[in-house]
Design an enzyme around this catalytic site. Structure first.
Site, mmCIF file in Angstrom:
data_model
loop_
_atom_site.group_PDB
_atom_site.id
_atom_site.type_symbol
_atom_site.label_atom_id
_atom_site.label_comp_id
_atom_site.label_asym_id
_atom_site.label_seq_id
_atom_site.Cartn_x
_atom_site.Cartn_y
_atom_site.Cartn_z
ATOM 1 N N ARG A 258 0.844 -1.199 0.000
ATOM 2 C CA ARG A 258 0.000 0.000 0.000
ATOM 3 C C ARG A 258 0.876 1.244 0.000
ATOM 4 O O ARG A 258 1.794 1.354 0.807
ATOM 5 C CB ARG A 258 -0.921 -0.023 1.227
ATOM 6 N N ARG A 273 1.420 1.608 10.334
ATOM 7 C CA ARG A 273 1.080 1.935 8.945
ATOM 8 C C ARG A 273 2.322 1.824 8.080
ATOM 9 O O ARG A 273 3.213 2.682 8.115
ATOM 10 C CB ARG A 273 0.501 3.355 8.886
ATOM 11 N N GLU A 347 -7.861 -0.586 14.255
ATOM 12 C CA GLU A 347 -8.314 -1.550 13.261
ATOM 13 C C GLU A 347 -7.272 -2.623 12.941
ATOM 14 O O GLU A 347 -6.141 -2.317 12.595
ATOM 15 C CB GLU A 347 -8.685 -0.797 11.980
ATOM 16 N N SER A 350 -11.205 -6.275 8.857
ATOM 17 C CA SER A 350 -12.294 -5.578 8.198
ATOM 18 C C SER A 350 -13.123 -6.582 7.395
ATOM 19 O O SER A 350 -12.631 -7.196 6.460
ATOM 20 C CB SER A 350 -11.695 -4.511 7.283
ATOM 21 N N ARG A 388 1.126 -5.691 11.740
ATOM 22 C CA ARG A 388 0.303 -4.816 12.568
ATOM 23 C C ARG A 388 -0.158 -5.539 13.838
ATOM 24 O O ARG A 388 -0.148 -4.979 14.933
ATOM 25 C CB ARG A 388 -0.908 -4.275 11.810
#
Length: 425
Positions: A258, A273, A347, A350, A388
């Site tokens: 990403r 991130r 988070e 999802s 993460r």
RNA sequence: GGAGAGAUGGCAGAGUGGCCGAAUGCGCCCGCUUGCUAAGCGGGUGAGGGUUAAACCUCCCCGGGUUCGAAUCCCGGUCUCUCCGCCA
């Protein structure tokens, strides 16, 4: 992509849905182009029909009559082609706009503009209280020599990392534990292409719109995936599945890339991130039925909750509000895991359901009990995303001396180790 | 990376300018039939658009072109296979 027929018959539903999602789109322009295309197409088709008929008779004609007909058909053909090219350019514009119409969200999606307005549904596990000064994952990582951000930055730029020693082993362990969990649930384990064509990005509705988030290999016009959802959901694209193949439950292991464009300055520290990570994603293809896909939505949510329970981590589930939904999603539940250093639930998972929004773009269909061909429903959820998840894992399980408790379920994957001791200086 | 061959319905496989949305076989579905271990006979069987229903239109890997007319000819692309090179 929405069914054009549905848009034609329910323009208000589409408009209201877009408003709830805070996504701008032009329904009226779609309707206008649709009616123009339909009108012109009818004209073109009737000319084509006339031409087909005459052209079939030509071989049996003789002399002047034959010459006359050929001449007439030459003219008619030119007219038809002119109309056809208009149809084509208008239709291209129509299809382009149609791709921008968002899928209307479910009624049970809360109103709201962004993630701050997501609604907590429940919270599980106990948030740890430390009777010593807690350390964040960077400090713990240093004590255990688990990560290296400085050298990574020199070699690969911002938001990159090396995992080393126990850090590397922990990542492999949580991934493998999660994969085994899903296989036990009947999901087929898959290791998937990480580099895909544009059609896969469009088919899963990341494009148009998400181009800035994806790394593009320009020489080959391929894209690095941000999630295994892309190759997994595309896996049976263009096929008509047999009813007996549904539900299809897939579970894919991939690296994820990403660009994090637009996130400059946000979450810059540590592992939260980053540009590259590994993730296991679960995908379900099921019959075109609202109730069935809602049921599977609960199922994939539960699968991931179980992984967090195995990791002995406190988390909560939120019902994502309209403004925080993607274009294709009908409803989304995020799982947020407690991260002591962030003093928040953040988070980690999802879970989305799409109805036939993706399958329509992908041409992903099945033959139902009556023999009718229909578009599948698609759903997906994170099973685990690392590194993460290592943040809550090591932060929640830290001890006063910096050692880290390894959850029971993870120990077989960590060579039986129950406590990670910090490296001695 | 170089040279060559190919891509047709669920599968196999015909088809080199009109009689082809496409032979034939297998598979599958429906029906009939027969006592001999399963077969025989008859019918049906791609997708999308369009219509109350039809008619009709589109699709023989994808995109262009030639032609009154293209699965068939021409150009570009993608993928597969074979040989050579390289390589984890």
């Amino acid at each position: 992509m929405l069914d054009l027929k549905f848009v034609r018959q329910n323009p208000d539903v589409v408009r209201d849905g877009a408003i709830k999602k805070h996504i701008a789109c032009d329904v009226d322009q779609v309707l206008k182009l649709d009616s123009e295309v339909r009108k012109l197409r009818a004209e073109s088709e009737s000319k084509k029909a006339e031409q087909n008929k005459a052209t079939k008779a030509i071989p049996s004609l003789q002399g002047d009559e034959k010459m006359e007909t050929i001449k007439a058909m030459k003219a008619l053909g030119a007219e038809q082609k002119a109309i056809e090219s208009q149809v084509k350019s208008l239709d291209e514009e129509l299809q382009r706009l149609l791709l921008t119409l968002p899928n209307p969200p479910a009624a049970e999606v809360p109103d709201g503009k962004d993630d701050l307005e997501n609604v907590e549904m429940r919270s599980e596990g106990t948030i740890p209280t430390f009777d010593f000064d807690q350390r964040d994952h960077l400090e713990l990582g240093q004590m255990h020599d688990m990560f290296d951000f400085e050298r990574a930055a020199r070699i690969a730029g911002s938001r990159t990392y090396f995992l080393k020693n126990a850090g590397a082993l922990l990542e492999l362990s949580v991934l493998r534990m999660s994969m085994d969990h899903m296989v036990a649930k009947g999901f087929s384990p898959m290791i998937v292409p990480n580099l895909v064509r544009r059609e896969a990005m469009e088919g899963t509705a990341y494009f148009p719109g998400g181009e800035d988030q994806a790394y593009c290999t320009e020489r080959d016009d391929l894209f690095l995936i941000g999630t295994a959802e892309v190759p997994l959901t595309s896996y049976r694209a263009g096929e008509i599945l047999d009813m007996s193949e549904l539900p299809t439950k897939l579970c894919g292991w991939s690296n994820c890339y990403r660009r994090e464009a637009g996130a400059a300055g946000r979450d810059t520290r540590g592992l939260y991130r980053i540009h590259q990570f590994q993730k296991i994603e679960q995908v379900i293809l099921c019959p075109n039925d609202e109730e069935i896909s809602k049921q599977f939505h609960q199922e994939i949510l539960k699968n991931s909750e179980e992984v967090l329970q195995m990791l002995e981590l406190p988390y909560r589930v939120v019902n994502v509000c309209g403004g925080d939904l993607g274009s294709g999603q009908v409803q989304k539940f995020d799982i947020e895991t407690w991260m002591p250093s962030r003093e928040s639930f953040s988070e980690t998972h999802s879970a989305s359901r799409f109805h036939d929004f993706q399958s329509r773009r992908l041409g992903l269909r099945y033959r139902d009990a009556e023999g009718k061909v229909r578009f599948c429903h698609t759903l997906n959820n994170t099973v685990i995303a690392s590194p993460r998840v290592l943040i809550p894992l090591i932060e929640n399980h830290q001890q006063e001396d910096g050692s880290i408790h390894i959850p029971q379920a993870l120990r077989p994957y960590m060579g039986g180790v129950s406590l990670l001791e910090p490296k001695k200086k």
